[in-house]
Motif scaffolding. Structure first.
Motif, PDB file in Angstrom:
ATOM      1  N   VAL A 146       0.990  -0.924  -0.059  1.00 37.84           N
ATOM      2  CA  VAL A 146      -0.080   0.146   0.111  1.00 37.84           C
ATOM      3  C   VAL A 146       0.910   1.155   0.281  1.00 37.84           C
ATOM      4  O   VAL A 146       1.726   1.523   1.080  1.00 37.84           O
ATOM      5  N   ARG A 180      -2.845   6.344   1.142  1.00 37.34           N
ATOM      6  CA  ARG A 180      -4.312   6.344   1.536  1.00 37.34           C
ATOM      7  C   ARG A 180      -4.763   7.726   1.567  1.00 37.34           C
ATOM      8  O   ARG A 180      -4.161   8.574   2.138  1.00 37.34           O
ATOM      9  N   VAL A 238      -7.050   3.789  -1.693  1.00 37.46           N
ATOM     10  CA  VAL A 238      -5.625   3.478  -1.267  1.00 37.46           C
ATOM     11  C   VAL A 238      -4.823   3.039  -2.866  1.00 37.46           C
ATOM     12  O   VAL A 238      -5.265   2.612  -3.624  1.00 37.46           O
ATOM     13  N   ILE A 268      -1.709   1.096  -4.609  1.00 36.77           N
ATOM     14  CA  ILE A 268      -0.905  -0.055  -4.640  1.00 36.77           C
ATOM     15  C   ILE A 268      -0.016  -0.151  -5.562  1.00 36.77           C
ATOM     16  O   ILE A 268      -0.020   0.215  -6.574  1.00 36.77           O
ATOM     17  N   LEU A 309      -6.489  -5.189   4.028  1.00 35.05           N
ATOM     18  CA  LEU A 309      -5.288  -5.184   4.775  1.00 35.05           C
ATOM     19  C   LEU A 309      -5.096  -6.326   5.283  1.00 35.05           C
ATOM     20  O   LEU A 309      -3.733  -7.021   5.779  1.00 35.05           O
TER      21      LEU A 309
END
Length: 137
Positions: free
Chosen positions: A70, A73, A91, A93, A121
């Motif tokens: 990640v 955010r 998020v 990635i 998560l």
């Protein structure tokens, strides 16, 4: 009418076994891309993402779990709010480089509810021990 029945049956099949979550996906490549709504299905080795409005049985994207990181955010803002609601979390990635360093920029962005993010998560952090994390030399 038949297409609608097909869409409903497909969505039921994707969600019936558990491990599926509604989320939005878009690639991050320097261009402004629209958000696509879909269903992410957790597997052992990857997150398979299926478009909601498609009869195609295969995933539109497969996001490998190995090395998935990640990157950031945020809450939806600006142009995002034309397609997303304020209660979602976005998020970024990406995947670790061969040397183990974290990516500086995301490859994809996922938008999902706070509860779905907690599940994502947890899935990401619960990688089973063994060969998948070991280098293949």
């Amino acid at each position: 009418m038949l297409a609608l029945v097909g869409l409903i049956a497909r969505r039921y099949a994707l969600e019936r076994g558990g491990g599926a979550v509604e989320c939005y996906l878009r690639p991050v490549d320097g261009r402004s891309r629209p958000w696509r709504i879909g269903c992410g299905r957790y597997g052992t080795d990857e997150l398979r993402w299926y478009r909601v409005f498609s009869l195609w049985p295969r995933p539109a994207a497969e996001l490998p779990r190995r090395g998935l990181v990640v990157v950031g955010r945020r809450v939806p803002a600006g142009e995002d709010l034309k397609e997303l609601t304020e209660d979602l979390v976005v998020v970024g990635i990406g995947w670790s480089a061969a040397d183990g360093s974290d990516p500086e920029e995301p490859v994809y962005e996922l938008a999902m509810s706070e509860a779905a993010l907690t599940g994502f998560l947890s899935w990401l952090e619960s990688m089973p021990p063994g060969g998948l994390w070991q280098s293949e030399e």
